[in-house]
Motif scaffolding. Structure first.
Motif, PDB file in Angstrom:
ATOM      1  N   GLU A   1       2.516  21.695  -9.861  1.00 57.48           N
ATOM      2  CA  GLU A   1       2.583  22.390  -8.577  1.00 57.48           C
ATOM      3  C   GLU A   1       4.012  22.370  -8.068  1.00 57.48           C
ATOM      4  OE1 GLU A   1      -0.586  21.532  -5.680  1.00 57.48           O
ATOM      5  OE2 GLU A   1      -1.280  20.071  -7.173  1.00 57.48           O
ATOM      6  N   LEU A   2       4.542  23.539  -7.717  1.00 57.91           N
ATOM      7  CA  LEU A   2       5.853  23.647  -7.083  1.00 57.91           C
ATOM      8  C   LEU A   2       5.624  23.930  -5.611  1.00 57.91           C
ATOM      9  CD1 LEU A   2       7.798  25.760  -9.741  1.00 57.91           C
ATOM     10  CD2 LEU A   2       7.542  23.290  -9.564  1.00 57.91           C
ATOM     11  N   ILE A   3       6.134  23.048  -4.764  1.00 63.14           N
ATOM     12  CA  ILE A   3       5.863  23.124  -3.330  1.00 63.14           C
ATOM     13  C   ILE A   3       7.188  23.235  -2.578  1.00 63.14           C
ATOM     14  CG2 ILE A   3       4.885  21.866  -1.362  1.00 63.14           C
ATOM     15  CD1 ILE A   3       3.067  20.467  -3.498  1.00 63.14           C
ATOM     16  N   ASP A   4       7.264  24.140  -1.622  1.00 60.86           N
ATOM     17  CA  ASP A   4       8.450  24.275  -0.778  1.00 60.86           C
ATOM     18  C   ASP A   4       8.553  23.029   0.087  1.00 60.86           C
ATOM     19  OD1 ASP A   4       9.880  24.940   1.797  1.00 60.86           O
ATOM     20  OD2 ASP A   4      10.275  26.767   0.649  1.00 60.86           O
ATOM     21  N   ALA A   5       9.635  22.265  -0.066  1.00 61.82           N
ATOM     22  CA  ALA A   5       9.785  20.994   0.646  1.00 61.82           C
ATOM     23  C   ALA A   5       9.926  21.190   2.152  1.00 61.82           C
ATOM     24  CB  ALA A   5      10.983  20.226   0.102  1.00 61.82           C
ATOM     25  N   THR A   6      10.431  22.320   2.595  1.00 62.23           N
ATOM     26  CA  THR A   6      10.612  22.572   4.021  1.00 62.23           C
ATOM     27  C   THR A   6       9.305  22.939   4.712  1.00 62.23           C
ATOM     28  OG1 THR A   6      12.818  23.404   3.516  1.00 62.23           O
ATOM     29  CG2 THR A   6      11.968  23.882   5.699  1.00 62.23           C
ATOM     30  N   SER A   7       8.577  23.883   4.117  1.00 66.10           N
ATOM     31  CA  SER A   7       7.355  24.371   4.770  1.00 66.10           C
ATOM     32  C   SER A   7       6.082  23.671   4.290  1.00 66.10           C
ATOM     33  CB  SER A   7       7.210  25.878   4.522  1.00 66.10           C
ATOM     34  OG  SER A   7       6.972  26.115   3.142  1.00 66.10           O
ATOM     35  N   GLY A   8       6.139  23.049   3.101  1.00 72.67           N
ATOM     36  CA  GLY A   8       4.945  22.426   2.537  1.00 72.67           C
ATOM     37  C   GLY A   8       4.010  23.417   1.865  1.00 72.67           C
ATOM     38  N   VAL A   9       4.435  24.677   1.746  1.00 71.33           N
ATOM     39  CA  VAL A   9       3.625  25.722   1.140  1.00 71.33           C
ATOM     40  C   VAL A   9       3.792  25.702  -0.380  1.00 71.33           C
ATOM     41  CG1 VAL A   9       3.292  28.236   0.982  1.00 71.33           C
ATOM     42  CG2 VAL A   9       3.791  27.169   3.195  1.00 71.33           C
ATOM     43  N   ARG A  10       2.657  25.798  -1.088  1.00 73.11           N
ATOM     44  CA  ARG A  10       2.708  25.841  -2.548  1.00 73.11           C
ATOM     45  C   ARG A  10       3.300  27.171  -2.997  1.00 73.11           C
ATOM     46  NH1 ARG A  10      -2.761  25.745  -5.658  1.00 73.11           N
ATOM     47  NH2 ARG A  10      -2.928  23.704  -4.732  1.00 73.11           N
ATOM     48  N   ARG A  11       4.361  27.102  -3.815  1.00 77.52           N
ATOM     49  CA  ARG A  11       4.989  28.307  -4.350  1.00 77.52           C
ATOM     50  C   ARG A  11       4.342  28.750  -5.654  1.00 77.52           C
ATOM     51  NH1 ARG A  11      11.100  27.104  -4.723  1.00 77.52           N
ATOM     52  NH2 ARG A  11      11.569  26.568  -2.602  1.00 77.52           N
ATOM     53  N   HIS A  12       4.117  27.775  -6.533  1.00 77.73           N
ATOM     54  CA  HIS A  12       3.570  28.096  -7.851  1.00 77.73           C
ATOM     55  C   HIS A  12       2.608  27.005  -8.285  1.00 77.73           C
ATOM     56  CE1 HIS A  12       6.423  31.342  -8.542  1.00 77.73           C
ATOM     57  NE2 HIS A  12       7.358  30.541  -8.076  1.00 77.73           N
ATOM     58  N   LEU A  13       1.612  27.407  -9.031  1.00 75.84           N
ATOM     59  CA  LEU A  13       0.694  26.489  -9.683  1.00 75.84           C
ATOM     60  C   LEU A  13       0.643  26.925 -11.139  1.00 75.84           C
ATOM     61  CD1 LEU A  13      -1.374  24.154  -9.408  1.00 75.84           C
ATOM     62  CD2 LEU A  13      -3.111  25.916  -9.085  1.00 75.84           C
ATOM     63  N   ILE A  14       1.172  26.079 -12.024  1.00 74.28           N
ATOM     64  CA  ILE A  14       1.220  26.417 -13.445  1.00 74.28           C
ATOM     65  C   ILE A  14       0.163  25.590 -14.154  1.00 74.28           C
ATOM     66  CG2 ILE A  14       2.685  26.525 -15.501  1.00 74.28           C
ATOM     67  CD1 ILE A  14       5.102  26.427 -13.512  1.00 74.28           C
ATOM     68  N   ASP A  15      -0.673  26.253 -14.926  1.00 69.55           N
ATOM     69  CA  ASP A  15      -1.754  25.612 -15.644  1.00 69.55           C
ATOM     70  C   ASP A  15      -1.224  24.525 -16.577  1.00 69.55           C
ATOM     71  OD1 ASP A  15      -4.424  25.271 -16.683  1.00 69.55           O
ATOM     72  OD2 ASP A  15      -3.735  26.371 -18.450  1.00 69.55           O
ATOM     73  N   GLY A  16      -1.830  23.339 -16.531  1.00 69.98           N
ATOM     74  CA  GLY A  16      -1.407  22.210 -17.341  1.00 69.98           C
ATOM     75  C   GLY A  16      -1.548  22.425 -18.827  1.00 69.98           C
ATOM     76  N   VAL A  17      -2.523  23.234 -19.252  1.00 67.83           N
ATOM     77  CA  VAL A  17      -2.692  23.520 -20.685  1.00 67.83           C
ATOM     78  C   VAL A  17      -1.467  24.258 -21.212  1.00 67.83           C
ATOM     79  CG1 VAL A  17      -4.099  24.734 -22.384  1.00 67.83           C
ATOM     80  CG2 VAL A  17      -5.199  23.518 -20.499  1.00 67.83           C
ATOM     81  N   THR A  18      -0.952  25.206 -20.433  1.00 68.99           N
ATOM     82  CA  THR A  18       0.257  25.945 -20.788  1.00 68.99           C
ATOM     83  C   THR A  18       1.433  24.999 -20.971  1.00 68.99           C
ATOM     84  OG1 THR A  18      -0.522  27.777 -19.430  1.00 68.99           O
ATOM     85  CG2 THR A  18       1.798  27.788 -20.023  1.00 68.99           C
ATOM     86  N   LEU A  19       1.463  23.923 -20.208  1.00 70.12           N
ATOM     87  CA  LEU A  19       2.575  22.972 -20.237  1.00 70.12           C
ATOM     88  C   LEU A  19       2.304  21.755 -21.116  1.00 70.12           C
ATOM     89  CD1 LEU A  19       3.523  23.094 -16.464  1.00 70.12           C
ATOM     90  CD2 LEU A  19       4.593  24.312 -18.355  1.00 70.12           C
ATOM     91  N   GLY A  20       1.247  21.773 -21.899  1.00 69.98           N
ATOM     92  CA  GLY A  20       0.970  20.657 -22.805  1.00 69.98           C
ATOM     93  C   GLY A  20       0.488  19.399 -22.124  1.00 69.98           C
ATOM     94  N   GLU A  21      -0.208  19.507 -21.018  1.00 65.66           N
ATOM     95  CA  GLU A  21      -0.695  18.391 -20.201  1.00 65.66           C
ATOM     96  C   GLU A  21       0.469  17.544 -19.665  1.00 65.66           C
ATOM     97  OE1 GLU A  21      -4.014  16.124 -21.686  1.00 65.66           O
ATOM     98  OE2 GLU A  21      -4.562  17.770 -23.016  1.00 65.66           O
ATOM     99  N   PRO A  22       1.055  17.946 -18.540  1.00 63.00           N
ATOM    100  CA  PRO A  22       2.223  17.269 -17.970  1.00 63.00           C
ATOM    101  C   PRO A  22       2.001  15.783 -17.684  1.00 63.00           C
ATOM    102  CG  PRO A  22       1.793  19.327 -16.822  1.00 63.00           C
ATOM    103  CD  PRO A  22       0.630  19.078 -17.726  1.00 63.00           C
ATOM    104  N   LEU A  23       3.062  14.982 -17.938  1.00 64.76           N
ATOM    105  CA  LEU A  23       3.034  13.553 -17.651  1.00 64.76           C
ATOM    106  C   LEU A  23       3.992  13.183 -16.516  1.00 64.76           C
ATOM    107  CD1 LEU A  23       3.143  12.244 -21.312  1.00 64.76           C
ATOM    108  CD2 LEU A  23       1.192  12.157 -19.759  1.00 64.76           C
ATOM    109  N   HIS A  24       5.183  13.778 -16.534  1.00 63.69           N
ATOM    110  CA  HIS A  24       6.226  13.384 -15.584  1.00 63.69           C
ATOM    111  C   HIS A  24       7.180  14.559 -15.395  1.00 63.69           C
ATOM    112  CE1 HIS A  24       8.688  10.478 -13.464  1.00 63.69           C
ATOM    113  NE2 HIS A  24       9.725  10.783 -14.204  1.00 63.69           N
ATOM    114  N   VAL A  25       7.665  14.741 -14.160  1.00 64.36           N
ATOM    115  CA  VAL A  25       8.605  15.820 -13.873  1.00 64.36           C
ATOM    116  C   VAL A  25       9.711  15.289 -12.977  1.00 64.36           C
ATOM    117  CG1 VAL A  25       7.278  16.652 -11.876  1.00 64.36           C
ATOM    118  CG2 VAL A  25       8.803  18.230 -13.083  1.00 64.36           C
ATOM    119  N   VAL A  26      10.959  15.761 -13.206  1.00 65.76           N
ATOM    120  CA  VAL A  26      12.096  15.392 -12.350  1.00 65.76           C
ATOM    121  C   VAL A  26      12.909  16.644 -12.037  1.00 65.76           C
ATOM    122  CG1 VAL A  26      12.306  12.982 -13.066  1.00 65.76           C
ATOM    123  CG2 VAL A  26      13.507  14.740 -14.352  1.00 65.76           C
TER     124      VAL A  26
END
Length: 191
Positions: free
Chosen positions: A10-35
């Motif tokens: 999930e990519l969330i706008d830090a200022t407004s708290g609104v979700r910008r994008h939701l990317i399916d975890g299967v597409t990303l190989g089941e995410p573990l950690h993001v920086v």
């Protein structure tokens, strides 16, 4: 802001708290950690499929995918000054620039528990069950590797706290000069 879990990124706008994008975890190989990169433009993501992905922080588009590591990654950190990430599995380290092949770094003794770059970016401090290993990134070799069991590199990668599991005091060392900084008692009681 980015939140990774097995089902999605999930990519969330830090200022407004609104979700910008939701990317399916299967597409990303089941995410573990993001920086988030120091410039805020990219995300680095490690997944159960043993790959590293760079993602555009604004659009959510996957920009680059590494070759498989050969084992599940566990930690990830951005270099403070360049567009590189360090990736670790339990006992191995790699450096990746998002373009070429993964570069294998010298492995520390013991299972990797923490990683931190020095502020100048020329050293990587790696905490393991056996102590802190300081790796020179220019020469890609170990600079320092004291014995110890519980340790933590400082955020700037210049110092480390070592506790050997005995009654002896904890020790703070300087990783740049390989010298003792201070000692802390291990038996502290509240008064």
């Amino acid at each position: 802001m980015a939140l990774a879990h097995e089902e999605a990124l999930e990519l969330i706008d830090a200022t407004s708290g609104v979700r910008r994008h939701l990317i399916d975890g299967v597409t990303l190989g089941e995410p573990l950690h993001v920086v988030l990169s120091p410039d805020g433009r990219r995300l680095a993501l490690i997944s159960r499929d043993e790959k590293v992905r760079w993602i555009d922080a604004k659009s959510g588009q996957v920009l680059s995918i590494s070759e498989p590591l050969g084992q599940e990654p566990s930690l990830l950190a951005w270099h403070p000054l360049s567009q590189q990430v360090v990736v670790s599995s339990d006992f191995r380290l790699w450096l990746w620039d998002g373009k070429g092949p993964l570069v294998r770094l010298p492995s520390p003794r013991g299972q990797v528990k923490s990683v931190a770059f020095s502020a100048s970016g020329d050293r990587l401090s790696v905490g393991s069950h056996w102590g802190i290993t300081s790796i020179g990134l220019v020469e890609q070799r170990k600079l320092h590797e004291p014995a110890g069991t519980l340790n933590a590199p400082s955020p700037d990668g210049r110092r480390a706290l070592i506790v050997d599991g005995t009654e002896s005091p904890a020790t703070m060392i300087s990783l740049g000069r390989n010298r003792f900084c201070m000692s802390f008692p291990t038996n502290v009681t509240d008064t």
